[in-house]
Design a protein around this motif. Structure first.
Motif, short mmCIF file in Angstrom:
data_model
loop_
_atom_site.label_atom_id
_atom_site.label_comp_id
_atom_site.label_asym_id
_atom_site.label_seq_id
_atom_site.Cartn_x
_atom_site.Cartn_y
_atom_site.Cartn_z
N GLN A 1 80.44 16.17 44.73
CA GLN A 1 80.22 17.57 45.09
C GLN A 1 79.27 18.25 44.10
O GLN A 1 78.52 19.14 44.46
N ALA A 2 79.31 17.82 42.83
CA ALA A 2 78.50 18.46 41.80
C ALA A 2 77.20 17.71 41.53
O ALA A 2 76.49 18.00 40.57
N SER A 3 76.84 16.74 42.39
CA SER A 3 75.60 15.97 42.22
C SER A 3 75.50 15.23 40.89
O SER A 3 74.41 15.04 40.36
N ILE A 4 76.64 14.88 40.32
CA ILE A 4 76.57 14.01 39.15
C ILE A 4 77.12 12.64 39.55
O ILE A 4 77.41 12.41 40.73
N VAL A 5 77.21 11.74 38.61
CA VAL A 5 77.79 10.42 38.91
C VAL A 5 78.90 10.18 37.90
O VAL A 5 78.95 10.81 36.86
N SER A 6 79.77 9.21 38.21
CA SER A 6 80.81 8.85 37.26
C SER A 6 80.18 8.06 36.11
O SER A 6 79.14 7.44 36.29
N PRO A 7 80.83 8.06 34.95
CA PRO A 7 80.34 7.21 33.85
C PRO A 7 80.30 5.76 34.30
O PRO A 7 81.07 5.36 35.17
N GLU A 8 79.42 4.98 33.71
CA GLU A 8 79.26 3.56 34.08
C GLU A 8 80.59 2.81 34.03
O GLU A 8 80.87 1.99 34.90
N ILE A 9 81.37 3.07 32.98
CA ILE A 9 82.64 2.37 32.81
C ILE A 9 83.58 2.65 33.99
O ILE A 9 84.22 1.75 34.52
N THR A 10 83.62 3.90 34.43
CA THR A 10 84.45 4.26 35.58
C THR A 10 83.97 3.52 36.82
O THR A 10 84.78 3.00 37.61
N GLN A 11 82.65 3.44 36.98
CA GLN A 11 82.08 2.75 38.14
C GLN A 11 82.44 1.27 38.13
O GLN A 11 82.73 0.68 39.17
N ILE A 12 82.39 0.66 36.92
CA ILE A 12 82.71 -0.77 36.82
C ILE A 12 84.16 -1.02 37.24
O ILE A 12 84.43 -1.90 38.06
N LEU A 13 85.08 -0.21 36.72
CA LEU A 13 86.49 -0.41 37.06
C LEU A 13 86.77 -0.10 38.53
O LEU A 13 87.56 -0.77 39.18
N SER A 14 86.09 0.92 39.06
CA SER A 14 86.38 1.24 40.46
C SER A 14 85.74 0.22 41.41
O SER A 14 86.07 0.18 42.58
N GLY A 15 84.84 -0.61 40.87
CA GLY A 15 84.26 -1.69 41.68
C GLY A 15 85.19 -2.90 41.78
O GLY A 15 84.89 -3.85 42.49
N LEU A 16 86.31 -2.87 41.06
CA LEU A 16 87.28 -3.96 41.13
C LEU A 16 88.33 -3.64 42.19
O LEU A 16 88.60 -2.47 42.45
N PRO A 17 88.92 -4.69 42.80
CA PRO A 17 89.98 -4.41 43.77
C PRO A 17 91.22 -3.86 43.05
O PRO A 17 91.25 -3.81 41.82
N ASP A 18 92.20 -3.48 43.82
CA ASP A 18 93.41 -2.91 43.21
C ASP A 18 94.19 -4.00 42.48
O ASP A 18 94.79 -4.87 43.08
N LEU A 19 94.12 -3.97 41.16
CA LEU A 19 94.81 -4.99 40.36
C LEU A 19 96.00 -4.36 39.64
O LEU A 19 96.53 -4.92 38.70
N GLY A 20 96.34 -3.17 40.08
CA GLY A 20 97.44 -2.46 39.44
C GLY A 20 97.07 -1.93 38.07
O GLY A 20 97.94 -1.66 37.25
N ILE A 21 95.77 -1.82 37.81
CA ILE A 21 95.36 -1.28 36.49
C ILE A 21 94.94 0.17 36.61
O ILE A 21 94.58 0.65 37.68
N GLN A 22 94.98 0.81 35.45
CA GLN A 22 94.52 2.19 35.37
C GLN A 22 93.00 2.20 35.54
O GLN A 22 92.29 1.41 34.92
N LYS A 23 92.50 3.08 36.41
CA LYS A 23 91.06 3.08 36.65
C LYS A 23 90.37 4.38 36.24
O LYS A 23 89.15 4.46 36.26
N ASN A 24 91.18 5.37 35.90
CA ASN A 24 90.53 6.63 35.49
C ASN A 24 90.17 6.56 34.00
O ASN A 24 90.69 7.28 33.17
N VAL A 25 89.22 5.67 33.70
CA VAL A 25 88.83 5.40 32.32
C VAL A 25 87.36 5.72 32.15
O VAL A 25 86.56 5.43 33.03
#
Lengths: 273, 295
Positions: free
Chosen positions: A231-255
């Motif tokens: 909504q704000a025309s920014i992007v998530s930090p790279e690290i967040t993008q890397i973790l959210s590119g993984l399937p649900d492994l039961g890990i915390q992803k808001n990093v």
């Protein structure tokens, strides 16, 4: 403390840049204002030192409305470093530039000398003391602008896009420096597009869009929220993008931090093996 | 591609720009700004040129478009060859057909009363015939996605729009090489991504060689074929992105390597080896998934 109450601002051209902003910036807070080009970020912070006065609503700094104070009075407490240093610099040498405001504020000559030395050292521009600011690179001019504001030691420091034109090492130095300023109980307000810079500094984050505040929270909470980020025309930090590119492994992803991400991944690998 | 396509490979090798033992000292300066730079830019590449402030990036780019030595003077040794011609034997105006430069801050480049006039300015200077000029301006506006802005005054546009106008101005000259000095530094991340996509399209569709002068490698890295790192007037790293970003030297100089590469390095230090060096977050996710599945 900066209190913004139902602030509206319309430019003489008719552009409605701010549409009802309510915000409190407490003393000692470290706040990053983010959002797309034209969202009203710079217009908002220009109200914090009285450069702009509200069309409607109010900005109150330490109990005084900016309508009742001159820019010079406000500036003693609220220092502003512009996005484009060329809008700020005008003296013939770097030294004069940094001393200029100090003279205006009536500091004694010995104090001026000490503060200029301190600020030039701090921003790593001592060797340019006698140089014209206009001979310097964009990144260096930016540091001159920053030095000239820090020299008078305002309570609140506003930085509009401080990382533009800075190389990685200067950026890291600047980041540590801002964190240190904040640790000394200064209020620091940064307007920035630099998502990685914010992820590493971990301030409170306020997102703007179309002249309104769309979200406020800590950096992790805001930058990992895909909907808000888009909504704000920014992007998530790279690290967040890397973790959210993984399937649900039961890990915390808001990093947002690389070290936190690696320890999560290493734990996961250990459990698996 | 329209007539007068920009690609003219001048010699057998694919080098579009080559410097050999280039040493340059600005007039009045005590120390050389470039201390023996030998670098080859191949035709059709996207190159990231990076390194700490004051390392000589901008100076090197000025050698590519002839501003050095023709405008700045100073003392030049060694050789700079652009599209098969020695730069010292060419005029700035001849070189402008080969190498276009997009400034960091579009405000410093745009001055006309309409976008169309700004884009036409360089062509007027080259005395391009009127019909051809109209064709090229329209084409440049279309390629950069700003046809609808042609009548607007550039100074009233947003930063992202201005950046596109600045690129269109240079594109209209149909150069072989475009040098862009931090072309997205004033833009929000989404706006920046769009500009990199425009640049990538110009490279892929027209074969224009791109030299990106960048500090922010997080957004630009995925488009690069080649990374050149300078430090103190010398080229210290020169190669494909993975090798450069993953080298110990890049860390020592303080190159802001992508977080994906950094994550790879920290995992390796802790005994977990990914099967390749990631540069983008997509690559990192994929490589991580491999080790996670393996276990």
């Amino acid at each position: 403390m900066i209190e913004v109450r139902d602030l509206h601002f319309t430019y003489p051209t008719g552009v409605e840049a701010l549409r009802g902003i309510n915000l409190t910036v407490r003393d000692g807070e470290f706040l990053a204002i983010m959002g797309q080009n034209g969202a009203g970020k710079t217009t908002l912070v220009k109200h914090f030192n009285g450069l702009l006065k509200p069309t409607a609503g109010e900005v109150v700094i330490d109990g005084v409305s900016t309508r009742d104070a001159s820019v010079a009075q406000i500036a003693r407490n609220v220092g502003f470093v512009f996005q484009n240093p060329d809008h700020q610099l005008f003296c013939e040498t770097v030294e004069e530039e940094v001393a200029f405001a100090l003279r205006n504020f009536g500091f004694k000559e010995t104090a001026i000398k000490n503060r200029v030395d301190w600020a030039l050292n701090l921003l790593d521009i001592k060797r340019y003391r006698e140089t014209s600011p206009f001979m310097l690179s964009g990144g260096e001019r930016k540091r001159v602008a920053l030095a000239s504001v820090l020299a008078w030691d305002p309570k609140v420091v506003i930085l509009d896009e401080p990382t533009i034109g800075q190389d990685h090492r200067q950026k890291e130095k600047l980041r540590q420096f801002i964190v240190q300023l904040n640790a000394q109980k200064k209020t620091v307000i940064v307007v920035t597009h630099d998502v990685e810079f914010v992820a590493e500094s971990n301030p409170q984050v306020m997102l703007m869009s179309g002249g309104e505040i769309v979200a406020e929270g800590d950096a992790r909470e805001i930058l990992t929220d895909q909907k808000l980020v888009a909504q704000a025309s920014i992007v998530s930090p790279e690290i967040t993008q890397i973790l959210s590119g993984l399937p649900d492994l039961g890990i915390q992803k808001n990093v947002i931090d690389v070290h936190e991400a690696t320890s999560i991944l290493l734990d996961l690998l250990e459990v698996a093996s | 591609m329209i007539e007068g396509s920009p690609i003219t490979v001048a010699n057998e090798t694919l080098a579009i720009i080559e410097t050999r033992k280039l040493v340059y000292t600005y007039s009045g300066a005590k120390k050389a700004a470039l201390k023996g730079v030998s670098v080859t830019i191949e035709s059709g590449e996207i190159v990231i040129l990076t390194g700490p402030s004051g390392c000589g990036k901008t100076t090197l780019c000025r050698c590519f478009n002839g501003l050095i030595p023709h405008f700045y003077g100073g003392k030049i040794e060694g050789e700079v060859v652009v599209a098969g011609h020695k730069v010292v034997d060419q005029t700035i105006y001849e070189l402008a057909r080969h190498v276009g430069l997009v400034f960091q801050n579009p405000e410093n480049q745009l001055f006309a009363l309409s976008v169309e006039k700004d884009v036409a300015f360089g062509l007027e200077n080259l005395a391009v015939p009127r019909d051809e000029m109209i064709k090229r301006v329209d084409w440049a506006l279309q390629m950069t996605g700003i046809e609808d802005l042609s009548e607007r005054p550039p100074h009233e546009l947003s930063g992202g729009q201005q950046q596109r106008v600045a690129i269109a101005c240079v594109l209209a000259m149909q150069p072989d090489v475009m040098i862009l000095d931090e072309p997205t530094s004033f833009l929000d991340p989404v706006g920046a991504q769009k500009i990199f996509e425009v640049i990538n399209e110009l490279n892929k569709e027209l074969g224009i060689t791109i030299i990106l002068v960048e500090h922010r490698l997080d957004l630009a890295s995925k488009y690069a074929d080649h990374v050149v790192v300078m430090d103190e007037g010398k080229v210290v790293l020169d190669g494909e992105p993975r090798g450069v970003f993953n080298s110990e030297k890049a860390r020592l100089i303080g190159v802001g390597v992508p977080k994906a590469t950094r994550l790879y390095q920290i995992l390796r230090e802790n005994g977990t080896h990914l099967s390749g060096v990631p540069v983008t977050s997509e690559e990192a996710s994929k490589l991580l998934l491999e080790v996670l599945k393996r276990d």
